[in-house]
Design a protein around this motif. Sequence first.
Motif, short mmCIF file in Angstrom:
data_model
loop_
_atom_site.label_atom_id
_atom_site.label_comp_id
_atom_site.label_asym_id
_atom_site.label_seq_id
_atom_site.Cartn_x
_atom_site.Cartn_y
_atom_site.Cartn_z
N MET A 1 0.96 -1.00 0.34
CA MET A 1 0.20 0.07 0.59
C MET A 1 1.20 0.82 0.02
O MET A 1 0.76 2.52 -0.55
N THR A 2 1.90 1.57 0.41
CA THR A 2 2.53 2.64 0.84
C THR A 2 3.69 2.80 -0.31
O THR A 2 3.80 3.94 -1.16
N GLU A 3 3.87 1.86 -1.36
CA GLU A 3 4.21 1.78 -2.56
C GLU A 3 2.83 2.54 -3.68
O GLU A 3 3.63 2.78 -4.62
N GLU A 4 1.71 2.33 -3.10
CA GLU A 4 1.56 3.13 -4.39
C GLU A 4 0.36 4.27 -3.89
O GLU A 4 -0.50 4.67 -4.74
N GLY A 5 1.62 4.68 -2.67
CA GLY A 5 1.17 6.21 -2.38
C GLY A 5 0.41 5.94 -0.87
O GLY A 5 0.06 7.45 -0.12
N ILE A 6 -0.15 5.39 -0.33
CA ILE A 6 -1.01 5.20 0.36
C ILE A 6 -0.09 5.45 1.78
O ILE A 6 0.84 4.63 2.55
N ARG A 7 -0.50 6.76 2.79
CA ARG A 7 0.77 7.10 3.86
C ARG A 7 -0.16 6.50 5.52
O ARG A 7 -0.76 6.31 5.52
N PHE A 8 0.36 6.25 6.08
CA PHE A 8 0.03 5.34 7.27
C PHE A 8 0.51 6.96 8.57
O PHE A 8 1.87 7.03 8.57
N GLU A 9 -0.25 7.44 8.99
CA GLU A 9 0.24 8.20 9.59
C GLU A 9 -1.66 8.73 11.03
O GLU A 9 -2.65 8.40 10.62
N SER A 10 -0.87 8.72 12.27
CA SER A 10 -1.56 9.40 13.28
C SER A 10 -2.58 7.65 13.46
O SER A 10 -3.89 8.34 14.19
N GLY A 11 -2.21 6.81 13.29
CA GLY A 11 -3.43 5.42 13.66
C GLY A 11 -4.04 5.30 11.76
O GLY A 11 -5.03 4.27 12.49
N LEU A 12 -4.30 6.53 11.14
CA LEU A 12 -4.79 6.21 9.76
C LEU A 12 -4.14 5.62 9.45
O LEU A 12 -3.09 6.27 8.86
N ALA A 13 -4.84 5.42 7.98
CA ALA A 13 -4.45 5.22 6.02
C ALA A 13 -4.63 6.79 5.48
O ALA A 13 -6.22 6.57 5.73
N HIS A 14 -3.68 7.04 5.23
CA HIS A 14 -4.27 8.35 4.32
C HIS A 14 -4.40 8.11 2.76
O HIS A 14 -3.06 8.05 2.08
N PHE A 15 -5.41 8.02 1.79
CA PHE A 15 -5.82 7.13 0.66
C PHE A 15 -5.23 8.64 -0.42
O PHE A 15 -5.49 10.02 -0.26
N GLN A 16 -4.61 8.10 -1.50
CA GLN A 16 -4.55 9.38 -2.69
C GLN A 16 -5.53 10.38 -2.90
O GLN A 16 -5.94 11.20 -3.38
N ASP A 17 -7.25 9.59 -2.98
CA ASP A 17 -7.99 10.55 -3.01
C ASP A 17 -8.77 11.12 -1.69
O ASP A 17 -9.61 11.45 -1.74
N GLY A 18 -7.45 11.15 -1.08
CA GLY A 18 -8.38 11.56 0.03
C GLY A 18 -8.85 11.05 1.70
O GLY A 18 -9.26 11.32 2.58
N ARG A 19 -9.45 10.02 1.29
CA ARG A 19 -10.24 9.45 2.33
C ARG A 19 -9.27 8.89 2.99
O ARG A 19 -7.98 9.05 3.31
N ARG A 20 -9.60 8.49 4.40
CA ARG A 20 -9.51 7.84 5.27
C ARG A 20 -9.46 7.24 5.73
O ARG A 20 -10.80 6.54 5.77
N GLN A 21 -8.83 6.22 6.33
CA GLN A 21 -9.29 4.30 7.76
C GLN A 21 -8.50 4.06 8.42
O GLN A 21 -7.52 4.69 8.29
N ASP A 22 -9.00 3.74 9.34
CA ASP A 22 -8.93 2.43 10.25
C ASP A 22 -6.98 2.05 9.90
O ASP A 22 -7.12 1.46 9.26
N GLY A 23 -6.11 2.13 9.93
CA GLY A 23 -5.34 1.27 9.70
C GLY A 23 -5.05 0.07 10.00
O GLY A 23 -4.92 -0.62 9.11
#
Length: 299
Positions: free
Chosen positions: A142-164
């Motif tokens: 997921m990180t290689e696809e540009g998804i960040r894991f920060e502050s307990g959440l997965a941050h997707f490139q489209d702005g969506r956030r989800q529990d990590g």
Amino acid sequence: MDTIERPHPGVVVMSGDTPVYQDLSQHHRGQDYRKGHVRQMFAIHDPAAGISYRASYSKTPAAPSSPRHRHNFEQIRFIVDGEWRFGKRRYGTGWLGFFPEAAFYGPQENLIESRGFVIQYPGPSGARFVSREEERRAQREMTEEGIRFESGLAHFQDGRRQDGSEALWERVSGQRLKYPKPLFDDSVWMNTELFDWQPTDFEGVSIKRLAYFNRRGPAIALLRIDPGHNLPAGTNGAMMMRFIYEGSASYAGRQLPAVSSLYYPPEVAYEALSSESGATLLSVELQLAGDQAPMPYRI
């Protein structure tokens, strides 16, 4: 590797003489939560046998830990020393919490430097329980696809956030996570220091029977071995996890200082656990899915 895959069908000893630590450098909760955190791992992953759990003993500095969230598995948290905040409540040394499947908890924060155990295992719904190695592999992808894991959440490139943790489970499982209806609406906490030590049928062994949840457990207890005595040999009808957190013991000739762990598979004969200096243990028993027989506290 911090998980034992497909273990031998006998007792598995994980001694503090040779501790295994989890690499937290790329933890899915994000490094703002994991600085200075040291986590000793005791994990078994044997899905073919229907057995999988993650257990750890952590030394944690004062800091936020994770936002409010929930899981499709159950947890037990035992504060050996320190103080934590879960939601609006504070819990200190000796408190133990049971976290039911699908019930929200948190946000959580470590208020002072603390030490304690976390045990995670499949809940009553039988939802798939993923190993740390599966989580790491999914996070790398997921990180290689540009998804960040920060502050307990997965941050997707489209702005969506989800529990990590939820996002990683969905990547590993290839499906949307659907939570079961929670059997409890909140975590259940107990102050183990207010429980009295009770004698057992075995000289030099005392027990605090803390709680028994659900049809198949967990059955949670503290065990105390006086100097020069032992927990006897026997056979268990359920899987059993034991964690030495005070003193030291010996099993099958192997020395077990604090902090060490033993995993006892169901229906496997085990040897006595002896202690020359005395020892105190956290014991958790759990029946496998489909087991029907009543499960007493084992000694």
